[in-house]
Motif scaffolding. Sequence first.
Motif, short mmCIF file in Angstrom:
data_model
loop_
_atom_site.label_atom_id
_atom_site.label_comp_id
_atom_site.label_asym_id
_atom_site.label_seq_id
_atom_site.Cartn_x
_atom_site.Cartn_y
_atom_site.Cartn_z
N ARG B 24 8.15 -7.89 -1.80
CA ARG B 24 7.41 -9.03 -1.29
C ARG B 24 7.67 -9.14 0.20
O ARG B 24 8.59 -8.51 0.73
N PRO B 107 3.36 -12.00 -4.53
CA PRO B 107 3.21 -13.14 -3.61
C PRO B 107 4.58 -13.73 -3.32
O PRO B 107 5.50 -13.64 -4.15
N ASP B 109 5.76 -16.64 -3.33
CA ASP B 109 6.27 -17.75 -4.13
C ASP B 109 6.26 -17.46 -5.63
O ASP B 109 6.32 -18.37 -6.44
N MET B 110 6.19 -16.19 -6.00
CA MET B 110 6.13 -15.87 -7.42
C MET B 110 7.40 -16.35 -8.14
O MET B 110 8.52 -16.13 -7.69
N GLU B 162 -3.81 -8.66 -3.76
CA GLU B 162 -3.25 -9.39 -4.90
C GLU B 162 -2.02 -10.20 -4.49
O GLU B 162 -1.66 -11.16 -5.16
N ALA B 163 -1.40 -9.83 -3.39
CA ALA B 163 -0.23 -10.58 -2.94
C ALA B 163 -0.61 -11.70 -1.97
O ALA B 163 0.25 -12.40 -1.47
N PHE B 164 -1.92 -11.83 -1.72
CA PHE B 164 -2.37 -12.83 -0.76
C PHE B 164 -2.79 -14.09 -1.48
O PHE B 164 -3.13 -14.05 -2.67
N PRO B 165 -2.80 -15.22 -0.79
CA PRO B 165 -3.44 -16.40 -1.36
C PRO B 165 -4.94 -16.15 -1.45
O PRO B 165 -5.46 -15.20 -0.87
N GLU B 166 -5.64 -17.01 -2.17
CA GLU B 166 -7.07 -16.79 -2.38
C GLU B 166 -7.84 -16.75 -1.07
O GLU B 166 -8.74 -15.96 -0.89
N PHE B 176 1.35 -10.72 7.96
CA PHE B 176 1.75 -9.99 6.75
C PHE B 176 1.97 -8.51 7.07
O PHE B 176 3.01 -7.94 6.74
#
Lengths: 221, 221
Positions: B24, B107, B109-110, B162-166, B176
């Motif tokens: 991450r 992400p 905050d997972m 997939e590791a990004f916010p929407e 990033f």
Amino acid sequence: MSAANDENRKHPMPFTRVELCLLRVGEQGLQVLLGRRAGPVEAGAWALPGGVLRIDLDADLDAAAQRVAKERLGIALPYLRQQAAFGGATRDARGWALSIVYRALAPFDMALHAGKRIEELRWFSADDAAADASLAFDHEALIAGAVADLRFEVEALNLPFEAFPEQFTLTEVQTFCELVLARRLDKSSFRRRLAERGCVAPLAGQFRTGANRPAQLYVPA
Amino acid sequence: MSAANDENRKHPMPFTRVELCLLRVGEQGLQVLLGRRAGPVEAGAWALPGGVLRIDLDADLDAAAQRVAKERLGIALPYLRQQAAFGGATRDARGWALSIVYRALAPFDMALHAGKRIEELRWFSADDAAADASLAFDHEALIAGAVADLRFEVEALNLPFEAFPEQFTLTEVQTFCELVLARRLDKSSFRRRLAERGCVAPLAGQFRTGANRPAQLYVPA
DNA sequence: GTAATAGTGTCTCTTAGACAATATGCT
DNA sequence: AGCATATTGTCTAAGAGACACTATTAC
């Protein structure tokens, strides 16, 4: 018996093999070596040469690939590179199978001898094989992956000198790359890129002579 | 029992595991998730979370990686990608061990929950871990490979959305990438490259507001 | 206005494709 | 000389780094 094999008893481990994706550059382009299977499953089908991983014989995966090359093809293959792992319950009729794929580029004139469980070895067009659903198991996909990765490396001018003769001309290198990539390259640009990377060095005063102007010979650098 | 397991009886198969290299982007750069082992070997050492391949449960390697993520981390990990295979007689004290490594970017905050056989989960600096000889087994090398491959992809602007916010701003994407690559990027050039690849699309009229000029929001494209 | 961040423009350097020109040995 | 191939040179376009400029909001 080791603790690892205790684990094997608690949970059955997959049938694990090493497959060799041996490629070479023929006059018509990239070729892949396939063997006609003698059985026990998919008998008669063309497949990548391969063999069962033997933890009693092989110190590691690389050593396993070398042993399989020796047993199936009668030859040691320097520069075998791990390519990918394929594993699943349905890819081999005998049950859950795991294949570690190794890739290597062979000199055009490499002598091979079909080993046990292989009825015949033959070179096929790599692009045809990568799209040939009649191959045994899922080897079509394994070949496609190996061909794509080799092309990616040659495109970046990471040249597999192990497949080259000791000395070579720049035109020979270019022809090699063109056959791998299946497209024409610009001569001037190609030589500029080779020189920038410093991956070849001229042999002072050494030339390949023929019916016309002699060409400077080079060695890997 | 299947024919594959007959083969298992003839030749013992390696102890086969799936290891997860979960990365991450933290505020200080790339991080890797390690678990403190509860045993049976290397107890107390930090290692990649992983588990034994279960051919009775897993349809294929990808499914095995998903199951292990669920069991060890309490979460499904989309976009797990196969990274490499490591196998040898000496890498695990219990015997010949084969590890298929999977990589994913999480992400920031997972939420994770340490599963069985893991005493504690903790995020470490990825570069430190890739050079930390005190890790269990050869996991140092597995991490180094995963970090190098992720960097290669991000360098080529193959972004792991997939590791990004929407929704995200271009500055957030750039930050990033800078944290993954551990180097600064030029804003103008970065945006030009993003636009050329067409991998992000602006959300008409949507902005992120803050203490200064609002920023256009984007979604993957 | 000032601060702070968002977004754009310009210049230059590097790389590589296209293509032409020159060089050299053989017959 | 003429041919075939080797080798080099030039032009141009694309891509990207460096860096500066403009834009917009909050305060």
